[in-house]
Design an enzyme around this catalytic site. Structure first.
Site, PDB file in Angstrom:
ATOM      1  N   CYS A  73      -3.768  -9.159   6.858  1.00 25.61           N
ATOM      2  CA  CYS A  73      -2.923  -8.101   6.435  1.00 25.61           C
ATOM      3  C   CYS A  73      -3.333  -7.391   4.931  1.00 25.61           C
ATOM      4  CB  CYS A  73      -1.539  -8.458   6.644  1.00 25.61           C
ATOM      5  SG  CYS A  73      -0.525  -7.848   5.329  1.00 25.61           S
ATOM      6  N   HIS A 125      11.600 -12.463  -7.552  1.00 18.87           N
ATOM      7  CA  HIS A 125      10.026 -12.439  -7.912  1.00 18.87           C
ATOM      8  C   HIS A 125      10.428 -11.506  -9.159  1.00 18.87           C
ATOM      9  CE1 HIS A 125       6.405  -9.988  -7.501  1.00 18.87           C
ATOM     10  NE2 HIS A 125       5.904 -11.123  -7.404  1.00 18.87           N
ATOM     11  N   LYS A 167      -1.567  -6.506  -7.234  1.00 16.35           N
ATOM     12  CA  LYS A 167      -0.093  -6.834  -7.265  1.00 16.35           C
ATOM     13  C   LYS A 167       0.414  -7.977  -7.518  1.00 16.35           C
ATOM     14  CE  LYS A 167       3.880  -5.757  -4.161  1.00 16.35           C
ATOM     15  NZ  LYS A 167       4.202  -6.295  -2.956  1.00 16.35           N
ATOM     16  N   HIS A 222      10.691  -7.593  -7.852  1.00 12.52           N
ATOM     17  CA  HIS A 222      12.081  -7.366  -7.748  1.00 12.52           C
ATOM     18  C   HIS A 222      12.901  -7.067  -8.829  1.00 12.52           C
ATOM     19  CE1 HIS A 222      11.578 -10.464  -4.358  1.00 12.52           C
ATOM     20  NE2 HIS A 222      11.108  -9.637  -3.701  1.00 12.52           N
ATOM     21  N   LYS A 258       4.385 -13.361  -4.902  1.00 14.08           N
ATOM     22  CA  LYS A 258       4.613 -14.723  -4.785  1.00 14.08           C
ATOM     23  C   LYS A 258       3.131 -15.290  -3.659  1.00 14.08           C
ATOM     24  CE  LYS A 258       6.988 -17.596  -6.669  1.00 14.08           C
ATOM     25  NZ  LYS A 258       8.398 -17.939  -6.465  1.00 14.08           N
ATOM     26  N   CYS A 303       5.265  -9.173   6.535  1.00 17.30           N
ATOM     27  CA  CYS A 303       5.521  -7.645   6.334  1.00 17.30           C
ATOM     28  C   CYS A 303       6.724  -7.309   7.483  1.00 17.30           C
ATOM     29  CB  CYS A 303       4.431  -6.569   6.351  1.00 17.30           C
ATOM     30  SG  CYS A 303       3.028  -6.790   5.384  1.00 17.30           S
ATOM     31  N   CYS A 348       2.086  -8.507  11.403  1.00 15.74           N
ATOM     32  CA  CYS A 348       1.976  -9.431  10.168  1.00 15.74           C
ATOM     33  C   CYS A 348       3.594  -9.946   9.932  1.00 15.74           C
ATOM     34  CB  CYS A 348       1.699  -8.630   8.955  1.00 15.74           C
ATOM     35  SG  CYS A 348       2.133  -9.538   7.541  1.00 15.74           S
ATOM     36  N   HIS A 371      -0.666  -8.978   2.251  1.00 18.16           N
ATOM     37  CA  HIS A 371      -0.725 -10.329   1.900  1.00 18.16           C
ATOM     38  C   HIS A 371      -1.955 -11.072   1.866  1.00 18.16           C
ATOM     39  CE1 HIS A 371       3.708  -9.089   2.917  1.00 18.16           C
ATOM     40  NE2 HIS A 371       3.821  -9.678   1.746  1.00 18.16           N
TER      41      HIS A 371
HETATM   42  N1  MSP Z   1      13.153  -6.115   2.566  1.00 16.45           N
HETATM   43  C1  MSP Z   1      12.079  -5.243   2.460  1.00 16.45           C
HETATM   44  C2  MSP Z   1      12.974  -4.068   1.976  1.00 16.45           C
HETATM   45  C3  MSP Z   1      13.931  -3.249   2.999  1.00 16.45           C
HETATM   46  S1  MSP Z   1      14.640  -2.042   2.290  1.00 16.45           S
HETATM   47  C4  MSP Z   1      15.361  -1.330   3.726  1.00 16.45           C
HETATM   48  C5  MSP Z   1      10.943  -5.572   1.324  1.00 16.45           C
HETATM   49  N2  MSP Z   1      11.439  -6.579   0.499  1.00 16.45           N
HETATM   50  S2  MSP Z   1      10.716  -7.187  -0.767  1.00 16.45           S
HETATM   51  O1  MSP Z   1      11.334  -8.519  -1.069  1.00 16.45           O
HETATM   52  O2  MSP Z   1       9.278  -7.419  -0.291  1.00 16.45           O
HETATM   53  O3  MSP Z   1      10.604  -6.244  -1.812  1.00 16.45           O
HETATM   54  C6  MSP Z   1      10.236  -5.069  -1.884  1.00 16.45           C
HETATM   55  C7  MSP Z   1      10.269  -4.322  -3.170  1.00 16.45           C
HETATM   56  O4  MSP Z   1      10.086  -5.187  -4.275  1.00 16.45           O
HETATM   57  C8  MSP Z   1       9.048  -3.279  -3.470  1.00 16.45           C
HETATM   58  O5  MSP Z   1       9.476  -2.076  -2.852  1.00 16.45           O
HETATM   59  C9  MSP Z   1       9.512  -3.081  -5.089  1.00 16.45           C
HETATM   60  O6  MSP Z   1      10.807  -2.615  -5.173  1.00 16.45           O
HETATM   61  C10 MSP Z   1       9.677  -4.713  -5.408  1.00 16.45           C
HETATM   62  N3  MSP Z   1       8.585  -5.066  -5.699  1.00 16.45           N
HETATM   63  C11 MSP Z   1       8.029  -6.319  -5.193  1.00 16.45           C
HETATM   64  N4  MSP Z   1       6.865  -6.778  -5.721  1.00 16.45           N
HETATM   65  C12 MSP Z   1       6.411  -5.736  -6.711  1.00 16.45           C
HETATM   66  C13 MSP Z   1       5.382  -5.662  -7.817  1.00 16.45           C
HETATM   67  N5  MSP Z   1       4.573  -6.559  -7.941  1.00 16.45           N
HETATM   68  N6  MSP Z   1       5.430  -4.466  -8.583  1.00 16.45           N
HETATM   69  C14 MSP Z   1       6.715  -3.567  -8.520  1.00 16.45           C
HETATM   70  N7  MSP Z   1       7.670  -3.783  -7.616  1.00 16.45           N
HETATM   71  C15 MSP Z   1       7.431  -4.555  -6.499  1.00 16.45           C
HETATM   72  O7  MSP Z   1       9.948  -4.896   1.336  1.00 16.45           O
END
Ligand code: MSP
Length: 514
Positions: free
Chosen positions: A144, A18, A294, A21, A297, A129, A126, A147
């Protein structure tokens, strides 16, 4: 040489990668590349978080095995990082055998620490999460807040970690050290601490897709515990003590703000429990939003990172993500802002500067960069002083993790160089030289040398942000790019080897017509 171990979160494979990421990963890549140029021993880690109930559910819905499902999505992450020129030193997967074994080893140490006990868990869970929430943290109808999905009331026997015991140590870490930045996030955590910490469960009874708890195979380790451990298993906790000693603790753990509780409370407490040092710093950046929401997906307002890169190119995306928002705050993505900035900063300012300069070197010196002659004048000094200060300015910004300042500082030098072209008017100098004025000929040589030299500096400054374009820029200036180069050596005014033939090529940033 200092070492610099930097991590991104490992991303959930509940869906394809996404744009959010990509944001974190690009920022981490820029920092990793800068630190390499500073001569640091860098280890840059990213990877994927593949266990848990959610993945079990998705794989079952699709009628494939969990492993096959994960392999497919992980491939998409790897593709995106390749497309964005991400220079990670390792890619960790929580389904790696190596990771699972090291996790079990850590779990044994945790069980032996005296901080783990068996209990009953009841709470709102959730599955997106993979986290339990207090009733008051949820939106109406037990949705939640991240989400906007229904949470499930869950009751089961679990192992618990005695987090509450670490209240004072965590307060010290967060309040008295620079562990968490920026300041707003520190305050948020101090608020959580003031309410008092609760123990959390570290295992799940009903989930099968996970790392089994040693000595109790009916339970798998809670996916967040499993996931956090990636930061140490990837560098050899459990199987490579030399590498582990070399890199742990991490200098910087980068992530967005929604997961700091896991990283700033659970994670350091578990490390303390088994006697390992905690990371030096966690930096929580803001969210990439659309219309203030935010981008995600699951909330349905996503931007496909593959499509974005296809449309604008990897380096332009990397540049924009750094330039557009203050790193740490939320910022809204719009195509309009992207195109405006791209055309203004990259196509017009930086791209044209290079074009003009190369054309003049070709026209006035047959393509060979002349030696500067004579004493520097006022306009030279102004430009060169700014260029001389660039490295210190950039390093300051990077130390503060004020990533938005990097393109700003580069932009200032680009603007100054364009002004320098106007002020020195090389075309007038060329005319005077043609008319036999030797002094103008010398001046012309100095001006063009300075322009080429300043752009060489800009090329190196921009290298971590736009590695492909920087290489192309330096190549057109007639230079090669040594990937082991150090800023200390290359960010020096006057280091361009006069007598070099430039190699004009394709336009660096073609103007984007909407
Ligand atoms: N799997 C856990 C993290 C485990 S670390 C030990 C997780 N994964 S996630 O796929 O949801 O990704 C979270 C991270 O993706 C966020 O902390 C951030 O770094 C990034 N982002 C996801 N969406 C985002 C935005 N819309 N804006 C900025 N960063 C975001 O949580």
């Amino acid at each position: 040489m200092s070492k610099f171990y930097i991590t991104t979160p490992i991303y959930y494979v509940n869906d394809v990668p996404h744009i959010g990421h990509a944001y974190t990963t690009i920022a981490a890549d820029v920092l990793a590349r800068y630190h390499r140029l500073m001569g640091d021993d860098v280890f840059f880690l990213t990877g994927t978080d593949e266990h848990g109930q959610n993945i079990e559910r998705i794989a079952a819905e699709r009628g494939v095995s969990c492993q096959a499902y994960c392999d497919e999505i992980v491939g998409r992450f790897r593709d995106l990082w390749r497309l964005l020129n991400i220079s990670n030193d390792y890619f960790v997967r929580t389904t790696d055998q190596r990771h699972s074994e090291a996790v079990q080893q850590f779990a044994r140490a945790l069980l032996a620490s005296g901080d783990v006990y068996k209990g009953k868990y009841e709470g709102w869970y959730c599955p997106r999460c993979e986290a339990f929430y207090e009733e008051e943290e949820l939106l109406p109808d037990h949705l939640c807040s991240v989400h906007k999905r229904s949470c499930e009331w869950t009751v089961e026997d679990n192992y618990f970690f005695a987090l509450a015991r670490y209240q004072d140590k965590l307060r010290h870490l967060i309040a008295e050290t620079d562990f968490i930045r920026p300041e707003t996030r520190r305050n948020e955590l101090l608020g959580v601490l003031r309410q008092g910490l609760r123990d959390f469960s570290i295992s799940r009874e009903r989930v099968r897709w996970g790392v089994p708890l040693p000595d109790d195979p009916d339970q798998v380790l809670y996916v967040w515990v499993d996931a956090l451990l990636n930061y140490i298993t990837a560098i050899g906790y459990g199987d490579d003590p030399v590498t582990f000693q070399r890199y742990w603790p991490a200098e910087l753990q980068l992530m967005a703000k929604e997961i700091i509780r896991f990283h700033c409370l659970y994670w350091p407490a578990m490390l303390m429990s088994v006697g390992l040092p905690v990371p030096h710093k966690v930096f929580a950046h803001g969210w990439l939003t659309k219309d203030g929401q935010k981008l995600s997906k699951t909330t349905g307002n996503s931007i496909d990172p593959f499509a974005l890169v296809q449309r604008f190119g990897a380096d332009a995306v990397r540049y924009h993500f750094l330039r557009e928002g203050a790193f740490g705050a939320d910022w809204d993505y719009t195509d309009g802002a992207f195109i405006r900035r791209y055309n203004a900063d990259l196509a017009n300012d930086l791209g044209n500067l290079l074009n003009r300069t190369l054309q003049m070197v070709v026209r006035y010196f047959e393509g060979v960069v002349p030696s500067p002659t004579g004493q520097p004048e006022g306009s030279d000094r102004k430009l060169l002083d700014l260029a001389r200060g660039l490295r210190a300015g950039l390093e300051g910004a990077l130390q503060r993790i004020a990533l938005q300042d990097v393109p700003v500082l580069m932009g200032e030098l680009v603007v100054e160089a364009n002004k320098y072209v106007q002020a020195t008017a090389p075309w007038e100098l060329a005319k005077a030289r043609k008319a036999g004025d030797a002094r103008s000929g010398e001046r012309l040589a100095t001006v063009l040398y300075n322009l080429v030299d300043v752009q060489r500096l800009l090329g190196w400054a921009v290298y971590p942000v736009m590695p492909w374009k920087a290489e192309e820029l330096l190549r057109q200036l007639g230079l090669g790019v040594d990937p082991r180069a150090s800023w200390k050596d290359v960010m020096v005014v006057g280091a361009y080897p006069a007598g070099t033939r430039v190699a004009p090529g394709q336009v660096l940033f073609p103007k984007y017509e909407a």
